[in-house]
Scaffold this motif. Structure first.
Motif, PDB file in Angstrom:
ATOM      1  N   SER A 187       0.831  -1.207   0.000  1.00 37.05           N
ATOM      2  CA  SER A 187       0.000   0.000   0.000  1.00 37.05           C
ATOM      3  C   SER A 187       0.861   1.251   0.000  1.00 37.05           C
ATOM      4  O   SER A 187       0.347   2.346  -0.188  1.00 37.05           O
ATOM      5  N   GLY A 188       2.154   1.084   0.272  1.00 37.91           N
ATOM      6  CA  GLY A 188       3.023   2.241   0.421  1.00 37.91           C
ATOM      7  C   GLY A 188       2.964   2.846   1.811  1.00 37.91           C
ATOM      8  O   GLY A 188       3.572   3.872   2.075  1.00 37.91           O
ATOM      9  N   VAL A 189       2.229   2.201   2.728  1.00 35.33           N
ATOM     10  CA  VAL A 189       2.069   2.707   4.092  1.00 35.33           C
ATOM     11  C   VAL A 189       2.717   1.715   5.057  1.00 35.33           C
ATOM     12  O   VAL A 189       2.397   0.525   5.047  1.00 35.33           O
ATOM     13  N   LYS A 190       3.622   2.231   5.886  1.00 31.90           N
ATOM     14  CA  LYS A 190       4.282   1.382   6.875  1.00 31.90           C
ATOM     15  C   LYS A 190       3.250   0.902   7.898  1.00 31.90           C
ATOM     16  O   LYS A 190       2.385   1.656   8.327  1.00 31.90           O
ATOM     17  N   THR A 191       3.350  -0.359   8.278  1.00 37.74           N
ATOM     18  CA  THR A 191       2.427  -0.885   9.289  1.00 37.74           C
ATOM     19  C   THR A 191       2.833  -0.404  10.680  1.00 37.74           C
ATOM     20  O   THR A 191       4.026  -0.244  10.958  1.00 37.74           O
ATOM     21  N   PRO A 192       1.871  -0.145  11.565  1.00 41.73           N
ATOM     22  CA  PRO A 192       2.209   0.291  12.922  1.00 41.73           C
ATOM     23  C   PRO A 192       3.023  -0.751  13.698  1.00 41.73           C
ATOM     24  O   PRO A 192       3.843  -0.407  14.539  1.00 41.73           O
ATOM     25  N   SER A 193       2.753  -2.028  13.443  1.00 38.14           N
ATOM     26  CA  SER A 193       3.521  -3.091  14.078  1.00 38.14           C
ATOM     27  C   SER A 193       3.485  -4.325  13.178  1.00 38.14           C
ATOM     28  O   SER A 193       2.723  -4.388  12.220  1.00 38.14           O
ATOM     29  N   ARG A 194       4.324  -5.270  13.522  1.00 36.51           N
ATOM     30  CA  ARG A 194       4.464  -6.480  12.704  1.00 36.51           C
ATOM     31  C   ARG A 194       4.262  -7.695  13.603  1.00 36.51           C
ATOM     32  O   ARG A 194       4.797  -7.752  14.707  1.00 36.51           O
ATOM     33  N   PHE A 195       3.484  -8.642  13.101  1.00 30.85           N
ATOM     34  CA  PHE A 195       3.297  -9.911  13.793  1.00 30.85           C
ATOM     35  C   PHE A 195       3.981 -10.995  12.967  1.00 30.85           C
ATOM     36  O   PHE A 195       3.619 -11.227  11.823  1.00 30.85           O
ATOM     37  N   ASN A 196       4.984 -11.652  13.573  1.00 32.28           N
ATOM     38  CA  ASN A 196       5.709 -12.683  12.845  1.00 32.28           C
ATOM     39  C   ASN A 196       5.130 -14.074  13.025  1.00 32.28           C
ATOM     40  O   ASN A 196       5.407 -14.971  12.229  1.00 32.28           O
ATOM     41  N   ASP A 197       4.325 -14.256  14.083  1.00 29.29           N
ATOM     42  CA  ASP A 197       3.724 -15.572  14.324  1.00 29.29           C
ATOM     43  C   ASP A 197       2.468 -15.407  15.175  1.00 29.29           C
ATOM     44  O   ASP A 197       2.189 -14.324  15.701  1.00 29.29           O
ATOM     45  N   ALA A 198       1.711 -16.488  15.283  1.00 21.42           N
ATOM     46  CA  ALA A 198       0.445 -16.441  16.020  1.00 21.42           C
ATOM     47  C   ALA A 198       0.658 -16.115  17.499  1.00 21.42           C
ATOM     48  O   ALA A 198      -0.179 -15.453  18.119  1.00 21.42           O
ATOM     49  N   MET A 199       1.782 -16.556  18.049  1.00 22.71           N
ATOM     50  CA  MET A 199       2.048 -16.297  19.457  1.00 22.71           C
ATOM     51  C   MET A 199       2.199 -14.797  19.723  1.00 22.71           C
ATOM     52  O   MET A 199       1.749 -14.297  20.757  1.00 22.71           O
ATOM     53  N   SER A 200       2.807 -14.067  18.794  1.00 21.05           N
ATOM     54  CA  SER A 200       2.952 -12.617  18.999  1.00 21.05           C
ATOM     55  C   SER A 200       1.595 -11.915  18.952  1.00 21.05           C
ATOM     56  O   SER A 200       1.369 -10.945  19.678  1.00 21.05           O
ATOM     57  N   VAL A 201       0.676 -12.414  18.139  1.00 17.29           N
ATOM     58  CA  VAL A 201      -0.689 -11.870  18.111  1.00 17.29           C
ATOM     59  C   VAL A 201      -1.370 -12.154  19.445  1.00 17.29           C
ATOM     60  O   VAL A 201      -1.948 -11.251  20.071  1.00 17.29           O
ATOM     61  N   ALA A 202      -1.283 -13.399  19.893  1.00 19.66           N
ATOM     62  CA  ALA A 202      -1.928 -13.786  21.153  1.00 19.66           C
ATOM     63  C   ALA A 202      -1.359 -12.992  22.335  1.00 19.66           C
ATOM     64  O   ALA A 202      -2.119 -12.520  23.193  1.00 19.66           O
ATOM     65  N   ARG A 203      -0.033 -12.848  22.387  1.00 19.36           N
ATOM     66  CA  ARG A 203       0.584 -12.100  23.492  1.00 19.36           C
ATOM     67  C   ARG A 203       0.111 -10.644  23.510  1.00 19.36           C
ATOM     68  O   ARG A 203      -0.176 -10.083  24.570  1.00 19.36           O
ATOM     69  N   ALA A 204       0.038 -10.028  22.339  1.00 14.57           N
ATOM     70  CA  ALA A 204      -0.414  -8.633  22.269  1.00 14.57           C
ATOM     71  C   ALA A 204      -1.865  -8.506  22.727  1.00 14.57           C
ATOM     72  O   ALA A 204      -2.218  -7.593  23.489  1.00 14.57           O
ATOM     73  N   TYR A 205      -2.708  -9.424  22.293  1.00  7.85           N
ATOM     74  CA  TYR A 205      -4.128  -9.391  22.676  1.00  7.85           C
ATOM     75  C   TYR A 205      -4.275  -9.583  24.190  1.00  7.85           C
ATOM     76  O   TYR A 205      -4.968  -8.817  24.862  1.00  7.85           O
ATOM     77  N   ILE A 206      -3.597 -10.593  24.721  1.00  7.84           N
ATOM     78  CA  ILE A 206      -3.695 -10.882  26.159  1.00  7.84           C
ATOM     79  C   ILE A 206      -3.132  -9.716  26.970  1.00  7.84           C
ATOM     80  O   ILE A 206      -3.712  -9.319  27.991  1.00  7.84           O
ATOM     81  N   SER A 207      -2.038  -9.131  26.523  1.00  6.38           N
ATOM     82  CA  SER A 207      -1.463  -7.978  27.224  1.00  6.38           C
ATOM     83  C   SER A 207      -2.445  -6.818  27.275  1.00  6.38           C
ATOM     84  O   SER A 207      -2.590  -6.152  28.306  1.00  6.38           O
ATOM     85  N   GLY A 208      -3.120  -6.570  26.167  1.00  6.09           N
ATOM     86  CA  GLY A 208      -4.130  -5.510  26.143  1.00  6.09           C
ATOM     87  C   GLY A 208      -5.255  -5.768  27.131  1.00  6.09           C
ATOM     88  O   GLY A 208      -5.694  -4.856  27.840  1.00  6.09           O
ATOM     89  N   ARG A 209      -5.690  -6.993  27.202  1.00  7.10           N
ATOM     90  CA  ARG A 209      -6.764  -7.349  28.142  1.00  7.10           C
ATOM     91  C   ARG A 209      -6.274  -7.184  29.589  1.00  7.10           C
ATOM     92  O   ARG A 209      -6.995  -6.677  30.441  1.00  7.10           O
ATOM     93  N   GLU A 210      -5.027  -7.621  29.854  1.00  7.46           N
ATOM     94  CA  GLU A 210      -4.469  -7.484  31.210  1.00  7.46           C
ATOM     95  C   GLU A 210      -4.298  -6.025  31.604  1.00  7.46           C
ATOM     96  O   GLU A 210      -4.368  -5.687  32.787  1.00  7.46           O
ATOM     97  N   LEU A 211      -4.079  -5.152  30.620  1.00  9.19           N
ATOM     98  CA  LEU A 211      -3.962  -3.719  30.891  1.00  9.19           C
ATOM     99  C   LEU A 211      -5.325  -3.036  31.026  1.00  9.19           C
ATOM    100  O   LEU A 211      -5.412  -1.825  31.234  1.00  9.19           O
ATOM    101  N   GLY A 212      -6.397  -3.802  30.887  1.00 11.54           N
ATOM    102  CA  GLY A 212      -7.750  -3.258  31.018  1.00 11.54           C
ATOM    103  C   GLY A 212      -8.260  -2.570  29.765  1.00 11.54           C
ATOM    104  O   GLY A 212      -9.237  -1.825  29.817  1.00 11.54           O
ATOM    105  N   MET A 213      -7.605  -2.815  28.644  1.00 12.26           N
ATOM    106  CA  MET A 213      -8.040  -2.197  27.381  1.00 12.26           C
ATOM    107  C   MET A 213      -9.226  -2.973  26.815  1.00 12.26           C
ATOM    108  O   MET A 213      -9.212  -4.190  26.783  1.00 12.26           O
ATOM    109  N   ASP A 214     -10.239  -2.236  26.401  1.00  6.86           N
ATOM    110  CA  ASP A 214     -11.432  -2.852  25.839  1.00  6.86           C
ATOM    111  C   ASP A 214     -11.414  -2.914  24.320  1.00  6.86           C
ATOM    112  O   ASP A 214     -12.376  -3.370  23.712  1.00  6.86           O
ATOM    113  N   SER A 215     -10.347  -2.433  23.724  1.00 12.27           N
ATOM    114  CA  SER A 215     -10.311  -2.401  22.260  1.00 12.27           C
ATOM    115  C   SER A 215     -10.051  -3.778  21.676  1.00 12.27           C
ATOM    116  O   SER A 215      -9.527  -4.671  22.339  1.00 12.27           O
TER     117      SER A 215
END
Length: 181
Positions: free
Chosen positions: A121-149
């Protein structure tokens, strides 16, 4: 079926309940990403896959035509995996709105945010996920921080046919701009 976004869910649900008690034909809704997020969360489903998400339309800074998908991503804790935002939308402005709403966004194994039909797209991504575990860790971290997004994971489409579609879209948009449309 009619388009059914998150705002339409209570209306559709009440119509179905009312119509089931009468002889009227039940009207069905085809859910947007926003409505699907709400329903998935209600069913305790944390992740779903879709083709493309809505976003900020080209010229959205003037029209304010912004998809409810972005608002729902900011308030419903579900991971949405897609090929990115739909091709006719403004990728850069969509990512800006998601940043403003505090939505974690990343591309799958890419440093560039995909353009739905194209991995580029010509647009840099805000972050990169190299594997499913990095997606899961980010999601779980957000939930542990009380984020509802929720979280958006954009997977590049490497099908060569997609490049042709993306090229045709860009040509059509250029012609429309040249014609003042």
């Amino acid at each position: 079926a009619i388009k059914c976004s998150s705002r339409d869910l209570p209306l559709m649900a009440s119509n179905i309940t009312t119509q089931q008690r009468s002889d009227e034909t039940v009207q069905w809704g085809a859910t947007t990403v926003a409505a699907t997020m709400r329903l998935a969360h209600a069913a305790k489903i944390n992740t779903f896959v879709t083709g493309g998400t809505g976003g900020v339309h080209r010229g959205g800074e003037l029209s304010l035509d912004i998809s409810t998908d972005l608002i729902e991503l900011s308030r419903t804790p579900v991971i949405v995996v897609s090929a990115g935002v739909k091709s006719i939308l403004d990728v850069k402005r969509t990512l800006e709105v998601l940043e403003t709403f505090g939505v974690p966004v990343g591309a799958w194994q890419s440093d560039e945010f995909p353009a739905f039909f194209s991995p580029e797209s010509g647009v840099k991504t805000p972050s990169r996920f190299n594997d499913a575990m990095s997606v899961a860790r980010a999601y779980i971290s957000g939930r542990e921080l009380g984020m509802d997004s929720g979280m958006l994971v954009a997977v590049p489409n490497h099908d060569p046919a997609g490049e042709n579609v993306e090229k045709a879209i860009k040509e059509a948009l250029h012609e429309a701009d040249a014609a003042g449309i």
